[in-house]
Write a protein that holds these residues in place. Structure first.
Motif, mmCIF file in Angstrom:
data_model
loop_
_atom_site.group_PDB
_atom_site.id
_atom_site.type_symbol
_atom_site.label_atom_id
_atom_site.label_comp_id
_atom_site.label_asym_id
_atom_site.label_seq_id
_atom_site.Cartn_x
_atom_site.Cartn_y
_atom_site.Cartn_z
ATOM 1 N N VAL A 97 -11.122 13.891 -22.530
ATOM 2 C CA VAL A 97 -12.235 13.004 -22.898
ATOM 3 C C VAL A 97 -11.728 11.776 -23.646
ATOM 4 C CG1 VAL A 97 -14.341 12.829 -24.285
ATOM 5 C CG2 VAL A 97 -13.962 14.829 -22.830
ATOM 6 N N THR A 98 -10.758 11.952 -24.546
ATOM 7 C CA THR A 98 -10.215 10.773 -25.219
ATOM 8 C C THR A 98 -9.511 9.853 -24.218
ATOM 9 O OG1 THR A 98 -8.267 12.089 -25.845
ATOM 10 C CG2 THR A 98 -9.971 11.783 -27.519
ATOM 11 N N THR A 99 -8.824 10.430 -23.230
ATOM 12 C CA THR A 99 -8.191 9.612 -22.192
ATOM 13 C C THR A 99 -9.246 8.811 -21.435
ATOM 14 O OG1 THR A 99 -6.406 11.232 -21.929
ATOM 15 C CG2 THR A 99 -6.739 9.669 -20.136
ATOM 16 N N ALA A 100 -10.337 9.467 -21.072
ATOM 17 C CA ALA A 100 -11.418 8.779 -20.372
ATOM 18 C C ALA A 100 -11.956 7.624 -21.206
ATOM 19 C CB ALA A 100 -12.534 9.764 -20.034
ATOM 20 N N TRP A 101 -12.100 7.848 -22.498
ATOM 21 C CA TRP A 101 -12.632 6.809 -23.370
ATOM 22 C C TRP A 101 -11.719 5.581 -23.416
ATOM 23 C CZ3 TRP A 101 -16.764 4.965 -25.644
ATOM 24 C CH2 TRP A 101 -16.594 3.963 -26.599
ATOM 25 N N TYR A 102 -10.432 5.810 -23.649
ATOM 26 C CA TYR A 102 -9.524 4.667 -23.774
ATOM 27 C C TYR A 102 -9.369 3.923 -22.453
ATOM 28 C CZ TYR A 102 -8.225 5.952 -28.531
ATOM 29 O OH TYR A 102 -8.261 6.222 -29.885
ATOM 30 N N LEU A 103 -9.405 4.624 -21.337
ATOM 31 C CA LEU A 103 -9.326 3.947 -20.042
ATOM 32 C C LEU A 103 -10.598 3.145 -19.767
ATOM 33 C CD1 LEU A 103 -7.660 6.742 -17.876
ATOM 34 C CD2 LEU A 103 -6.622 4.577 -18.599
ATOM 35 N N ALA A 104 -11.754 3.718 -20.073
ATOM 36 C CA ALA A 104 -13.013 3.000 -19.876
ATOM 37 C C ALA A 104 -13.075 1.765 -20.769
ATOM 38 C CB ALA A 104 -14.191 3.928 -20.152
ATOM 39 N N ALA A 105 -12.543 1.896 -21.993
ATOM 40 C CA ALA A 105 -12.545 0.753 -22.915
ATOM 41 C C ALA A 105 -11.677 -0.388 -22.405
ATOM 42 C CB ALA A 105 -12.062 1.203 -24.287
ATOM 43 N N GLN A 106 -10.753 -0.075 -21.508
ATOM 44 C CA GLN A 106 -9.900 -1.101 -20.922
ATOM 45 C C GLN A 106 -10.444 -1.607 -19.590
ATOM 46 O OE1 GLN A 106 -5.944 0.585 -20.876
ATOM 47 N NE2 GLN A 106 -5.736 0.470 -23.092
ATOM 48 N N GLN A 140 -13.116 2.040 -14.145
ATOM 49 C CA GLN A 140 -14.128 3.007 -13.727
ATOM 50 C C GLN A 140 -13.487 4.385 -13.830
ATOM 51 O OE1 GLN A 140 -15.320 2.578 -9.653
ATOM 52 N NE2 GLN A 140 -16.476 4.501 -9.627
ATOM 53 N N VAL A 141 -14.151 5.321 -14.506
ATOM 54 C CA VAL A 141 -13.531 6.620 -14.788
ATOM 55 C C VAL A 141 -14.472 7.749 -14.379
ATOM 56 C CG1 VAL A 141 -12.497 8.117 -16.552
ATOM 57 C CG2 VAL A 141 -12.273 5.619 -16.748
ATOM 58 N N THR A 142 -13.876 8.762 -13.737
ATOM 59 C CA THR A 142 -14.587 10.005 -13.428
ATOM 60 C C THR A 142 -13.809 11.161 -14.028
ATOM 61 O OG1 THR A 142 -15.446 9.125 -11.342
ATOM 62 C CG2 THR A 142 -15.431 11.528 -11.598
ATOM 63 N N VAL A 143 -14.501 12.041 -14.756
ATOM 64 C CA VAL A 143 -13.897 13.227 -15.359
ATOM 65 C C VAL A 143 -14.381 14.454 -14.598
ATOM 66 C CG1 VAL A 143 -13.648 14.609 -17.458
ATOM 67 C CG2 VAL A 143 -13.828 12.110 -17.619
ATOM 68 N N GLU A 198 -22.323 6.643 -21.945
ATOM 69 C CA GLU A 198 -23.004 5.387 -22.237
ATOM 70 C C GLU A 198 -22.188 4.185 -21.784
ATOM 71 O OE1 GLU A 198 -23.576 5.753 -26.426
ATOM 72 O OE2 GLU A 198 -25.090 7.344 -26.236
ATOM 73 N N ALA A 199 -20.851 4.377 -21.737
ATOM 74 C CA ALA A 199 -19.963 3.303 -21.295
ATOM 75 C C ALA A 199 -19.740 3.323 -19.791
ATOM 76 C CB ALA A 199 -18.621 3.411 -22.014
ATOM 77 N N GLY A 200 -20.389 4.250 -19.072
ATOM 78 C CA GLY A 200 -20.306 4.273 -17.628
ATOM 79 C C GLY A 200 -19.393 5.325 -17.035
ATOM 80 N N VAL A 201 -18.768 6.169 -17.876
ATOM 81 C CA VAL A 201 -17.913 7.228 -17.361
ATOM 82 C C VAL A 201 -18.770 8.290 -16.676
ATOM 83 C CG1 VAL A 201 -16.269 9.053 -17.967
ATOM 84 C CG2 VAL A 201 -16.132 6.826 -19.093
ATOM 85 N N LYS A 202 -18.336 8.740 -15.511
ATOM 86 C CA LYS A 202 -19.045 9.773 -14.769
ATOM 87 C C LYS A 202 -18.383 11.122 -15.011
ATOM 88 C CE LYS A 202 -20.512 11.024 -10.061
ATOM 89 N NZ LYS A 202 -20.460 10.615 -8.628
ATOM 90 N N PHE A 203 -19.170 12.132 -15.315
ATOM 91 C CA PHE A 203 -18.656 13.483 -15.533
ATOM 92 C C PHE A 203 -19.133 14.394 -14.404
ATOM 93 C CE2 PHE A 203 -18.043 11.708 -19.665
ATOM 94 C CZ PHE A 203 -17.019 12.437 -20.251
#
Length: 414
Positions: A13-22, A25-28, A213-218
C-alpha cells in the motif's frame, strides 16, 4: 504509465501511494478482502530504528540448536523436509559472523532511520491516525549480565547516529510508571527517545483509503494465479478476475513472493518466520504502559494502541503454517502479567499468528529484477512496519529513474 502492485500489506500500500503521488496509474491486487489482513494485521506495532540489530549474529546458531530440545526459546526451529528452509538456513548461518552482523546491522539501521523520516512526513501531510505514540521505547533487561551485553551491543547503533540512553532501575520506572510493580525484575534498560509505536493495520487501511481517493484501484478478493512473461518482460498477471496487464509490476507479497517469483526463474532468499501476538482490552480501570518496549531476556515486545495492549513474541521456523493454540502464547502471557499486573484485561485475549518474510541478512530485496518491467519490494522481515515508507519511496525513485536517497548496497538482486 500503469503499474500493478502485487500485495496490499503495509509495503504494497505504501508503494502504491508513492507511485500514485508521482503521477502513475496504479492497481493493487490482493487475495484478502481488506488491506493489511496478513503480516500487517497484528504485528508488534513498533517503529524502532533503535532496535535495528540483525537476527543473524554469533549467538543465533546456539539459540537455534537449543530450540530443538527446548521449545521455550524465542527463536525456534521445527525440523521439516522443506529444501527451501534448509537453503535459507545455510545462508543465514553464513551471516552469523561478527563482521557480517556488523555490516548488516549498519545497513538495516540506515534504512530504518530513513524510513521513519518518510513515515513521519507522510503522517503529517495526510493526517493519518493510527494510535501513534512518539515518546520513545524501552529495551529492558532482567539481570546485570544481559544488561551489560545490551550496553555493549548498542554501540553499533550509537555509531550510526542513534541516541541511546542506558537507564538504571529507578530511571526505567520514571520513564514508564506502569513497570513499578515489576521493579525486582528490572536490572536496567536502554531507552531510545526517537522510537515510536502505532497500529500498522490502522495505518495501512487509512493510507489505502487515501490511495483510493487519489485514483488507485484495488482488486481485493482476487487471487494471483501466476505471471506471464516473454522476451525478458512481464506481459500480464493471471488472477481470479482474469489477466491484468500493465506497463510495469511490483512484487510485494511478503512471504509469498518467492512462490510467485519461482516460475519466472527467481530464487528469492526469503523464508517465512512465524510470530505470535496477543491483544487485550486495556480501557478504564487498567494501567497499561504508554511506551513501547521489549523484554530482552524473553524477547517479548509490547505496545499500546489507545485502549488496547499488545504483546508479541517468538520467531518460529515452521513453514507457511499460521495455526496456533493457547499454549503457544503462555510464555508471553507470563511475561505480560509479571511486568504489567494490571496492564489489561488478560481474560479477554485476541490471539494471532503471522508470517514474517525474512531474508538471511534481515534487509529487504528492492528494485530491478532480470525482467525489464518487474520490480521487487519484499522481504522486510520483522521490521516491515518500520521499513515500509522508506522502501516504497526507494522503489518509486528507482522506477522513475532517480537515485535513491540512501545507499541500498546489499538490498538488490544484482
Amino acid at each position: 504509465m500503469h503499474t500493478v502492485v502485487l500485495g496490499a500489506g503495509v509495503a504494497g500500500v505504501t508503494t502504491a501511494w508513492y507511485l500514485a503521488a508521482q503521477g502513475r496509474q496504479v492497481t493493487v491486487i490482493d487475495r484478502q478482502s481488506l488491506a493489511a489482513a496478513e503480516t500487517s494485521y497484528a504485528n508488534a506495532g513498533m517503529v524502532a530504528p533503535g532496535h535495528s540489530y540483525t537476527w543473524a549474529s554469533p549467538r543465533a546458531p546456539g539459540v537455534l540448536w537449543r530450540s530443538l530440545r527446548d521449545s521455550s526459546q524465542a527463536l525456534r526451529l521445527k525440523l521439516n523436509p522443506d529444501p527451501h528452509m534448509w537453503v535459507w538456513l545455510w545462508k543465514f548461518l553464513q551471516n552469523c559472523t561478527a563482521e557480517r552482523s556488523r555490516i548488516n546491522t549498519g545497513r538495516k539501521l540506515v534504512l530504518c532511520r530513513y524510513s521513519q523520516q518518510q513515515l513521519q512526513a507522510l503522517t503529517a501531510a495526510q493526517d493519518l491516525q493510527y494510535e501513534r505514540i512518539s515518546r520513545g521505547a524501552l529495551y529492558m533487561y532482567r539481570d546485570e549480565a544481559s544488561f551489560a551485553r545490551g550496553r555493549a551491543n548498542m554501540q553499533i547503533l550509537a555509531d550510526g547516529g542513534m541516541q541511546l540512553d542506558a537507564l538504571d532501575t529507578n530511571s526505567v520506572i520514571a520513564h514508564e510508571p506502569a513497570l513499578a510493580g515489576a521493579r525486582q525484575h528490572i536490572a536496567g534498560a536502554i531507552y531510545c527517545p526517537s522510537d515510536e509505536s502505532g497500529d500498522a493495520r490502522m495505518f495501512t487501511r487509512h493510507l489505502a483509503q487515501r490511495c483510493r481517493e487519489a485514483g488507485v484501484k484495488f482488486l481485493m478478493d482476487t487471487s494471483i494465479d501466476g505471471i506471464d512473461s516473454a522476451g525478458g518482460r512481464i506481459e500480464a498477471v493471471r488472477t481470479s478476475a482474469g489477466r491484468i496487464t500493465a506497463d510495469d509490476y511490483v512484487l510485494s507479497l511478503g512471504s509469498y513472493s518467492p512462490i510467485v517469483a519461482r516460475p519466472l526463474g527467481y530464487s528469492l532468499p526469503i523464508y517465512p518466520v512465524k510470530g505470535y501476538s496477543v491483544t487485550f482490552p486495556a480501557g478504564e480501570g487498567y494501567e497499561p504502559p504508554t511506551l513501547a518496549g521489549v523484554d530482552e531476556n524473553n524477547l517479548v515486545a509490547w505496545a499500546r494502541f489507545g485502549d488496547r495492549l499488545r504483546f508479541t513474541a517468538t520467531a518460529e521456523f515452521s513453514g507457511y503454517d499460521t495455526r496456533h493454540t493457547p499454549k503457544d502464547f503462555e510464555p508471553m502471557l507470563r511475561a505480560a502479567r509479571q511486568l504489567f499486573p494490571n496492564g489489561a484485561d488478560y481474560a479477554q485475549p485476541e490471539f494471532w499468528a503471522g508470517l514474517r518474510p525474512m531474508t538471511p541478512e534481515n534487509t529487504p530485496i528492492l528494485g530491478k529484477s532480470r525482467h525489464a518491467n518487474l520490480y521487487f519490494n519484499t522481504g522486510h522481515g520483522h521490521m516491515g512496519w518500520t521499513m515500509a515508507c522508506g522502501t516504497a519511496q526507494i522503489v518509486a525513485d528507482l522506477m522513475n529513474g532517480r537515485q535513491p536517497a540512501i545507499d541500498i548496497t546489499g538490498m538488490t538482486l544484482a
